[in-house]
Design a protein around this motif. Structure first.
Motif, PDB file in Angstrom:
ATOM      1  N   UNK A   1      61.729  -3.348-118.767  1.00 52.81           N
ATOM      2  CA  UNK A   1      61.067  -4.228-117.637  1.00 52.81           C
ATOM      3  C   UNK A   1      62.040  -3.986-116.759  1.00 52.81           C
ATOM      4  N   UNK A   2      61.772  -4.215-115.185  1.00 53.37           N
ATOM      5  CA  UNK A   2      62.355  -4.364-114.124  1.00 53.37           C
ATOM      6  C   UNK A   2      63.160  -5.629-114.139  1.00 53.37           C
ATOM      7  N   UNK A   3      64.484  -5.514-114.064  1.00 53.98           N
ATOM      8  CA  UNK A   3      65.223  -6.963-113.867  1.00 53.98           C
ATOM      9  C   UNK A   3      65.898  -6.818-112.578  1.00 53.98           C
ATOM     10  N   UNK A   4      65.803  -8.101-111.879  1.00 55.78           N
ATOM     11  CA  UNK A   4      66.299  -8.200-110.647  1.00 55.78           C
ATOM     12  C   UNK A   4      67.330  -9.631-110.519  1.00 55.78           C
ATOM     13  N   UNK A   5      68.481  -9.442-109.898  1.00 57.19           N
ATOM     14  CA  UNK A   5      69.330 -10.529-110.019  1.00 57.19           C
ATOM     15  C   UNK A   5      69.299 -10.752-108.508  1.00 57.19           C
ATOM     16  N   UNK A   6      69.473 -12.230-108.077  1.00 57.42           N
ATOM     17  CA  UNK A   6      69.565 -12.736-106.919  1.00 57.42           C
ATOM     18  C   UNK A   6      70.282 -14.280-106.659  1.00 57.42           C
ATOM     19  N   UNK A   7      70.695 -14.764-105.728  1.00 54.89           N
ATOM     20  CA  UNK A   7      71.163 -15.974-105.597  1.00 54.89           C
ATOM     21  C   UNK A   7      70.530 -16.611-104.581  1.00 54.89           C
ATOM     22  N   UNK A   8      69.651 -17.812-104.833  1.00 50.42           N
ATOM     23  CA  UNK A   8      68.755 -18.520-103.998  1.00 50.42           C
ATOM     24  C   UNK A   8      69.562 -19.938-103.858  1.00 50.42           C
ATOM     25  N   UNK A   9      69.235 -20.455-102.577  1.00 49.78           N
ATOM     26  CA  UNK A   9      69.749 -21.824-102.168  1.00 49.78           C
ATOM     27  C   UNK A   9      68.578 -22.669-102.695  1.00 49.78           C
ATOM     28  N   UNK A  10      68.767 -23.624-103.471  1.00 49.89           N
ATOM     29  CA  UNK A  10      67.982 -24.786-104.221  1.00 49.89           C
ATOM     30  C   UNK A  10      67.894 -26.109-103.246  1.00 49.89           C
ATOM     31  N   UNK A  11      66.545 -26.467-103.014  1.00 51.09           N
ATOM     32  CA  UNK A  11      66.358 -27.529-102.417  1.00 51.09           C
ATOM     33  C   UNK A  11      66.748 -28.990-103.530  1.00 51.09           C
ATOM     34  N   UNK A  12      66.204 -28.712-104.660  1.00 49.60           N
ATOM     35  CA  UNK A  12      66.387 -29.801-105.725  1.00 49.60           C
ATOM     36  C   UNK A  12      66.318 -28.865-107.286  1.00 49.60           C
ATOM     37  N   UNK A  13      67.272 -29.349-108.139  1.00 47.31           N
ATOM     38  CA  UNK A  13      67.199 -28.661-109.403  1.00 47.31           C
ATOM     39  C   UNK A  13      66.911 -29.832-110.247  1.00 47.31           C
ATOM     40  N   UNK A  14      66.011 -29.523-111.246  1.00 46.12           N
ATOM     41  CA  UNK A  14      65.772 -30.501-112.158  1.00 46.12           C
ATOM     42  C   UNK A  14      65.813 -30.081-113.494  1.00 46.12           C
ATOM     43  N   UNK A  15      66.340 -30.566-114.312  1.00 43.86           N
ATOM     44  CA  UNK A  15      66.837 -30.200-115.871  1.00 43.86           C
ATOM     45  C   UNK A  15      66.485 -31.379-116.714  1.00 43.86           C
ATOM     46  N   UNK A  16      65.166 -31.190-117.186  1.00 48.76           N
ATOM     47  CA  UNK A  16      64.546 -32.175-117.961  1.00 48.76           C
ATOM     48  C   UNK A  16      63.702 -31.636-119.209  1.00 48.76           C
ATOM     49  N   UNK A  17      63.275 -32.601-119.884  1.00 48.75           N
ATOM     50  CA  UNK A  17      62.274 -32.267-120.911  1.00 48.75           C
ATOM     51  C   UNK A  17      60.597 -32.128-120.105  1.00 48.75           C
ATOM     52  N   UNK A  18      59.955 -31.161-120.353  1.00 56.35           N
ATOM     53  CA  UNK A  18      58.833 -30.882-119.650  1.00 56.35           C
ATOM     54  C   UNK A  18      58.064 -32.358-119.165  1.00 56.35           C
ATOM     55  N   UNK A  19      57.762 -33.154-120.360  1.00 57.81           N
ATOM     56  CA  UNK A  19      56.972 -34.152-120.397  1.00 57.81           C
ATOM     57  C   UNK A  19      57.579 -35.487-119.803  1.00 57.81           C
ATOM     58  N   UNK A  20      58.912 -35.506-119.685  1.00 59.63           N
ATOM     59  CA  UNK A  20      59.646 -36.587-118.940  1.00 59.63           C
ATOM     60  C   UNK A  20      59.226 -36.561-117.457  1.00 59.63           C
ATOM     61  N   UNK A  21      58.907 -38.093-116.852  1.00 56.17           N
ATOM     62  CA  UNK A  21      58.681 -38.037-115.513  1.00 56.17           C
ATOM     63  C   UNK A  21      59.844 -37.515-114.919  1.00 56.17           C
ATOM     64  N   UNK A  22      59.967 -37.211-113.754  1.00 58.27           N
ATOM     65  CA  UNK A  22      61.182 -36.745-112.908  1.00 58.27           C
ATOM     66  C   UNK A  22      61.655 -37.958-112.410  1.00 58.27           C
ATOM     67  N   UNK A  23      63.066 -37.908-112.313  1.00 58.34           N
ATOM     68  CA  UNK A  23      63.871 -39.059-111.895  1.00 58.34           C
ATOM     69  C   UNK A  23      64.040 -40.129-112.699  1.00 58.34           C
ATOM     70  N   UNK A  24      63.699 -40.024-114.004  1.00 60.36           N
ATOM     71  CA  UNK A  24      63.637 -41.030-115.187  1.00 60.36           C
ATOM     72  C   UNK A  24      65.151 -40.801-115.671  1.00 60.36           C
ATOM     73  N   UNK A  25      65.709 -42.056-115.980  1.00 56.05           N
ATOM     74  CA  UNK A  25      67.169 -41.988-116.655  1.00 56.05           C
ATOM     75  C   UNK A  25      66.916 -42.372-118.127  1.00 56.05           C
TER      76      UNK A  25
END
Length: 101
Positions: free
Chosen positions: A77-101
């Motif tokens: 496969x072709x592999x590409x590495x790049x650095x992007x600027x993120x507006x928001x990063x969300x690390x959570x379980x898929x079925x959890x609501x965003x912003x839930x604590x």
């Protein structure tokens, strides 16, 4: 006219908005507004836009886009590495609501 029916898992992905399987991204490294040609100076591009699946993204000018070495082997496969600027990063379980604590 022949009709084509999507396999059930693909159809479910279309209906729910979720893909059944991950797929590779379309990465475009382009020079906006330019066209290459055979004239001197028109055969080289100076990329100024990075797009993933058609969406322009903010990329770091200090960190180059790297297209890794490729071969003609069919299983690579072709592999590409790049650095992007993120507006928001969300690390959570898929079925959890965003912003839930």
């Amino acid at each position: 006219m022949d009709s084509y029916q999507l396999p059930t898992e693909e159809l479910e992905g279309v209906l729910t908005g979720k893909q059944a399987r991950p797929s590779g991204a379309v990465i475009e490294i382009i020079e906006r507004g330019a066209t290459t040609g055979d004239e001197p100076g028109r055969s080289v591009i100076v990329p100024n836009d990075v797009r993933i699946n058609g969406q322009s993204l903010l990329a770091s000018a200090d960190d180059p886009v790297i297209v890794h070495e490729m071969s003609t082997r069919g299983d690579e496969l072709v592999r590409v590495t790049l650095t992007l600027f993120a507006r928001r990063v969300s690390i959570r379980a898929e079925n959890d609501a965003e912003g839930a604590t």
